[in-house]
Every structure is written in structure tokens, then in C-alpha cells.
Write a protein that holds these residues in place. Structure first.
Motif, PDB file in Angstrom:
ATOM      1  N   GLY A  78       0.819  -1.215   0.000  1.00 53.27           N
ATOM      2  CA  GLY A  78       0.000   0.000   0.000  1.00 53.27           C
ATOM      3  C   GLY A  78       0.847   1.256   0.000  1.00 53.27           C
ATOM      4  N   ASN A 136       1.243  10.544   1.614  1.00 55.82           N
ATOM      5  CA  ASN A 136       0.366   9.683   0.818  1.00 55.82           C
ATOM      6  C   ASN A 136       0.752   8.216   0.981  1.00 55.82           C
ATOM      7  OD1 ASN A 136      -1.918   9.705  -0.858  1.00 55.82           O
ATOM      8  ND2 ASN A 136      -0.648   9.242  -2.625  1.00 55.82           N
ATOM      9  N   TYR A 191      -1.789   5.271   2.255  1.00 58.20           N
ATOM     10  CA  TYR A 191      -1.996   4.032   1.514  1.00 58.20           C
ATOM     11  C   TYR A 191      -1.472   2.825   2.291  1.00 58.20           C
ATOM     12  CZ  TYR A 191      -3.715   5.927  -2.910  1.00 58.20           C
ATOM     13  OH  TYR A 191      -4.473   6.498  -3.887  1.00 58.20           O
ATOM     14  N   LEU A 207      -6.935  10.661  -5.279  1.00 59.83           N
ATOM     15  CA  LEU A 207      -5.797   9.750  -5.287  1.00 59.83           C
ATOM     16  C   LEU A 207      -4.706  10.166  -4.309  1.00 59.83           C
ATOM     17  CD1 LEU A 207      -5.420   9.087  -9.111  1.00 59.83           C
ATOM     18  CD2 LEU A 207      -6.283   7.513  -7.378  1.00 59.83           C
ATOM     19  N   CYS A 208      -4.567  11.461  -4.094  1.00 63.52           N
ATOM     20  CA  CYS A 208      -3.508  11.964  -3.215  1.00 63.52           C
ATOM     21  C   CYS A 208      -4.085  13.068  -2.337  1.00 63.52           C
ATOM     22  CB  CYS A 208      -2.338  12.471  -4.040  1.00 63.52           C
ATOM     23  SG  CYS A 208      -0.980  13.051  -3.023  1.00 63.52           S
ATOM     24  N   VAL A 231       2.357   1.736  -3.451  1.00 63.57           N
ATOM     25  CA  VAL A 231       1.340   2.226  -4.381  1.00 63.57           C
ATOM     26  C   VAL A 231       1.109   3.719  -4.159  1.00 63.57           C
ATOM     27  CG1 VAL A 231      -1.118   2.120  -4.948  1.00 63.57           C
ATOM     28  CG2 VAL A 231       0.206   0.024  -4.758  1.00 63.57           C
ATOM     29  N   GLY A 232       1.011   4.142  -2.903  1.00 62.51           N
ATOM     30  CA  GLY A 232       0.830   5.554  -2.600  1.00 62.51           C
ATOM     31  C   GLY A 232       1.984   6.401  -3.097  1.00 62.51           C
ATOM     32  N   VAL A 282      -4.087   1.918   4.826  1.00 63.20           N
ATOM     33  CA  VAL A 282      -5.195   1.219   4.165  1.00 63.20           C
ATOM     34  C   VAL A 282      -4.772  -0.211   3.824  1.00 63.20           C
ATOM     35  CG1 VAL A 282      -6.604   1.158   2.062  1.00 63.20           C
ATOM     36  CG2 VAL A 282      -6.276   3.306   3.289  1.00 63.20           C
ATOM     37  N   GLY A 283      -3.539  -0.386   3.350  1.00 66.76           N
ATOM     38  CA  GLY A 283      -3.041  -1.728   3.060  1.00 66.76           C
ATOM     39  C   GLY A 283      -2.983  -2.604   4.303  1.00 66.76           C
TER      40      GLY A 283
END
Length: 88
Positions: free
Chosen positions: A12, A65, A69, A40-41, A15-16, A72-73
């Protein structure tokens, strides 16, 4: 379980990181609306008053960011791990 959550958090975060750098280097010909960019950001919401340089993006917005992410991951990793049946 900790290893699975750590892997999800790292994926995650990566990806961020890539999303933020990708948005920064996106060509101006791409029709990126502010809603898409801020979706997205979300740390870029702090850049309303200034046009951030690459240094500001790389040192402030990218880590924030990636942190979001990554969280969230980790949450997805915990949820998917807890839904699996226990072997036993």
C-alpha cells in the motif's frame, strides 16, 4: 499474521508513493480533474495556496500519501487475514 499485515502495508505504501510521483509527472495534456487528483492523493489538499515544487512533493506529500496508503493496506491485510479459516 504480522507478516501478512506488514506485506500489505508495504504494498500500500509503495502504491501511494508511485501514485503521487505519477500525478506530479503526468503530462499537462491529460485531463486530470481536481477531484481525481485529490481523491488519489489527499495530502495535496494542503497545496491549494502554493504551486509545490518537486522538492516539496518528494519530501512532504509523497511520504504522507504513502503513509495513508500503507495504513489502508494494513487494514486490508488485517481484514483479509481475519476472514480466512484457521487451519487446525
Amino acid at each position: 499474521m504480522k507478516r501478512h499485515v506488514l506485506q500489505s502495508a508495504l504494498v500500500g505504501g509503495a502504491v501511494g508513493y508511485l501514485v503521487t510521483i505519477g500525478i506530479y509527472f503526468a503530462p499537462t495534456s491529460w485531463p486530470l480533474s481536481p477531484a481525481i487528483v485529490f481523491g488519489l492523493c489527499s495530502p495535496l489538499l494542503a497545496s491549494f495556496t502554493v504551486d509545490p515544487s518537486f522538492t516539496a512533493v518528494a519530501s512532504v506529500f509523497v511520504p504522507l500519501n504513502a503513509l495513508l496508503y500503507g495504513a489502508v493496506g494494513a487494514l486490508i491485510g488485517v481484514c483479509t487475514r481475519s476472514q480466512r479459516p484457521h487451519a487446525g
